[in-house]
Design a protein around this motif. Structure first.
Motif, mmCIF file in Angstrom:
data_model
loop_
_atom_site.group_PDB
_atom_site.id
_atom_site.type_symbol
_atom_site.label_atom_id
_atom_site.label_comp_id
_atom_site.label_asym_id
_atom_site.label_seq_id
_atom_site.Cartn_x
_atom_site.Cartn_y
_atom_site.Cartn_z
ATOM 1 N N SER A 248 1.079 -1.227 -0.031
ATOM 2 C CA SER A 248 0.121 0.040 0.057
ATOM 3 C C SER A 248 0.888 1.158 -0.071
ATOM 4 O O SER A 248 0.617 2.165 -0.669
ATOM 5 C CB SER A 248 -1.046 0.052 1.279
ATOM 6 O OG SER A 248 -1.711 -1.170 1.177
ATOM 7 N N MET A 249 1.888 1.209 0.900
ATOM 8 C CA MET A 249 2.908 2.470 0.846
ATOM 9 C C MET A 249 3.490 2.624 -0.693
ATOM 10 O O MET A 249 3.581 3.849 -0.809
ATOM 11 C CB MET A 249 3.870 2.290 1.849
ATOM 12 C CG MET A 249 3.434 2.523 3.390
ATOM 13 S SD MET A 249 4.925 2.295 4.653
ATOM 14 C CE MET A 249 5.700 3.788 4.156
ATOM 15 N N LEU A 250 3.951 1.397 -1.161
ATOM 16 C CA LEU A 250 4.719 1.716 -2.500
ATOM 17 C C LEU A 250 3.594 2.016 -3.596
ATOM 18 O O LEU A 250 3.884 2.813 -4.435
ATOM 19 C CB LEU A 250 4.882 0.090 -2.759
ATOM 20 C CG LEU A 250 5.670 -0.146 -4.122
ATOM 21 C CD1 LEU A 250 6.893 0.768 -4.435
ATOM 22 C CD2 LEU A 250 5.738 -1.514 -4.718
ATOM 23 N N THR A 251 2.192 1.694 -3.431
ATOM 24 C CA THR A 251 1.388 2.303 -4.597
ATOM 25 C C THR A 251 1.257 3.716 -4.304
ATOM 26 O O THR A 251 1.129 4.699 -5.182
ATOM 27 C CB THR A 251 0.105 1.492 -4.269
ATOM 28 O OG1 THR A 251 0.386 0.026 -4.135
ATOM 29 C CG2 THR A 251 -1.187 2.012 -5.352
ATOM 30 N N ILE A 252 0.984 3.926 -2.884
ATOM 31 C CA ILE A 252 0.892 5.742 -2.969
ATOM 32 C C ILE A 252 2.096 6.265 -3.232
ATOM 33 O O ILE A 252 1.773 7.385 -3.811
ATOM 34 C CB ILE A 252 0.629 5.837 -1.278
ATOM 35 C CG1 ILE A 252 -0.678 5.276 -0.839
ATOM 36 C CG2 ILE A 252 0.536 7.316 -0.965
ATOM 37 C CD1 ILE A 252 -1.087 5.363 0.615
ATOM 38 N N SER A 253 3.192 5.764 -2.948
ATOM 39 C CA SER A 253 4.518 6.799 -3.363
ATOM 40 C C SER A 253 4.641 6.578 -4.694
ATOM 41 O O SER A 253 4.944 7.663 -5.488
ATOM 42 C CB SER A 253 5.891 6.076 -2.875
ATOM 43 O OG SER A 253 5.517 6.099 -1.299
ATOM 44 N N ILE A 254 4.191 5.296 -5.584
ATOM 45 C CA ILE A 254 4.410 5.567 -6.842
ATOM 46 C C ILE A 254 3.322 6.530 -7.571
ATOM 47 O O ILE A 254 3.856 7.269 -8.475
ATOM 48 C CB ILE A 254 4.284 3.884 -7.651
ATOM 49 C CG1 ILE A 254 5.365 3.388 -7.159
ATOM 50 C CG2 ILE A 254 4.018 4.038 -9.006
ATOM 51 C CD1 ILE A 254 5.374 1.868 -7.749
ATOM 52 N N LEU A 255 2.198 6.629 -7.293
ATOM 53 C CA LEU A 255 1.176 7.209 -7.849
ATOM 54 C C LEU A 255 1.541 8.797 -7.526
ATOM 55 O O LEU A 255 1.321 9.593 -8.574
ATOM 56 C CB LEU A 255 -0.088 7.008 -7.179
ATOM 57 C CG LEU A 255 -0.778 5.631 -7.633
ATOM 58 C CD1 LEU A 255 -2.238 5.306 -6.721
ATOM 59 C CD2 LEU A 255 -1.138 5.508 -8.831
ATOM 60 N N VAL A 256 2.039 9.207 -6.382
ATOM 61 C CA VAL A 256 2.223 10.659 -6.253
ATOM 62 C C VAL A 256 3.465 10.670 -6.946
ATOM 63 O O VAL A 256 3.592 11.979 -7.588
ATOM 64 C CB VAL A 256 2.688 10.949 -4.703
ATOM 65 C CG1 VAL A 256 3.137 12.082 -4.415
ATOM 66 C CG2 VAL A 256 1.372 10.513 -3.911
#
Length: 271
Positions: A248-256
């Motif tokens: 979940s953290m990885l997904t948020i970081s990639i999207l931002v």
């Protein structure tokens, strides 16, 4: 050369891919993949401690992004009218925030805030006669925001400075010819030009603060961020729930990050 590049990419991203895959593992352990399931995501998002840490990380990252964007924009704009030597010296000093190891910044922040809190508590107790002054000063969100803003500001200054180098000097001359003052030129010409860089710098600052662990570990106090919470949890053993949180953290970081770089490209295209 292609084979070497492929090996580098596999070496860097294969462990991350394993974490993502096993976050959907139906088995309660990481020794075997038995099927796809979202049970660990449901368990992670129903964990009050994990949700509290996630909320803390988001609030800290947002505040750090706002503070660093405001300060970094002011510094970058202020360097426009200075000499090349001054810009190099100031930007080099700002970049020290990114070059210095995180553990050094974390330890320095811990020592600084401890000394500052001790002095403030003694001053309040002496002036107001309140012996419970220690409750006013403690480690938490404000200390993490202050420490994160230190290195995030350096990133914002660099991003906006790169954008300002693309500013056409004739626009400023035209603004002066039209009898616009410095403030009006700044507001009508410079600021609209650097808005994409400001947004990109703020988003990248959000990602840096959201993912940062070492500094937060020193100054977060009793309100840990999500990386600090994961570090404390993994000492009891890696679980699929932690894989779900990490994904979940990885997904948020990639999207931002994707949004940030899209703003940078859009600004360059307009320039």
């Amino acid at each position: 050369m292609r084979a070497f590049s492929l090996f580098i990419f596999l070496f860097l991203y294969l462990p991350v891919a394993v974490i993502v895959v096993f976050s959907f593992n139906a088995a309660p352990n990481m020794s075997a993949f038995t099927g796809l399931s979202l049970r660990w995501y449901a368990k992670a998002f129903s964990n009050p401690l994990a949700i509290a840490a996630l909320t803390n990380s988001i609030v800290i990252a947002l505040c750090s992004a706002v503070v660093s964007t405001a300060i970094g924009s002011a510094v970058a704009i202020g360097l426009m009218g200075t000499s090349r030597t001054t810009r190099i010296v100031v930007q080099s000093l700002m970049m020290l925030g990114l070059a210095v190891p995180g553990i050094v910044i974390g330890l320095a922040s811990l020592v600084f805030f401890s000394a500052a809190f001790s002095g403030a508590e003694q001053a309040v107790a002496m002036l107001a006669g309140w012996e419970q002054a220690a409750k006013l000063f403690s480690f938490g969100r404000p200390t993490v925001i202050a420490a994160h803003s230190l290195f995030c500001t350096a990133l914002v200054v660099e991003v906006i400075s790169l954008r300002l180098r693309q500013l056409n000097p004739s626009w400023l001359e035209a603004s002066n010819d039209l009898y616009a003052g410095r403030g009006e030129t700044l507001w009508r010409v410079v600021v609209p030009f650097i808005v994409p860089a400001m947004v990109a710098g703020g988003l990248l600052s959000f990602v840096l603060s959201f993912d940062e662990f070492i500094i937060a570990f020193f100054v977060s106090g009793t309100k840990p961020t999500l990386p600090v919470y994961m570090f404390a949890s993994v000492k009891r053993g890696a679980t699929p729930e932690l894989n779900a949180i990490a994904t979940s953290m990885l997904t948020i970081s990639i999207l931002v990050s994707v949004v940030a770089f899209s703003f940078l490209r859009r600004g360059q295209a307009r320039a």
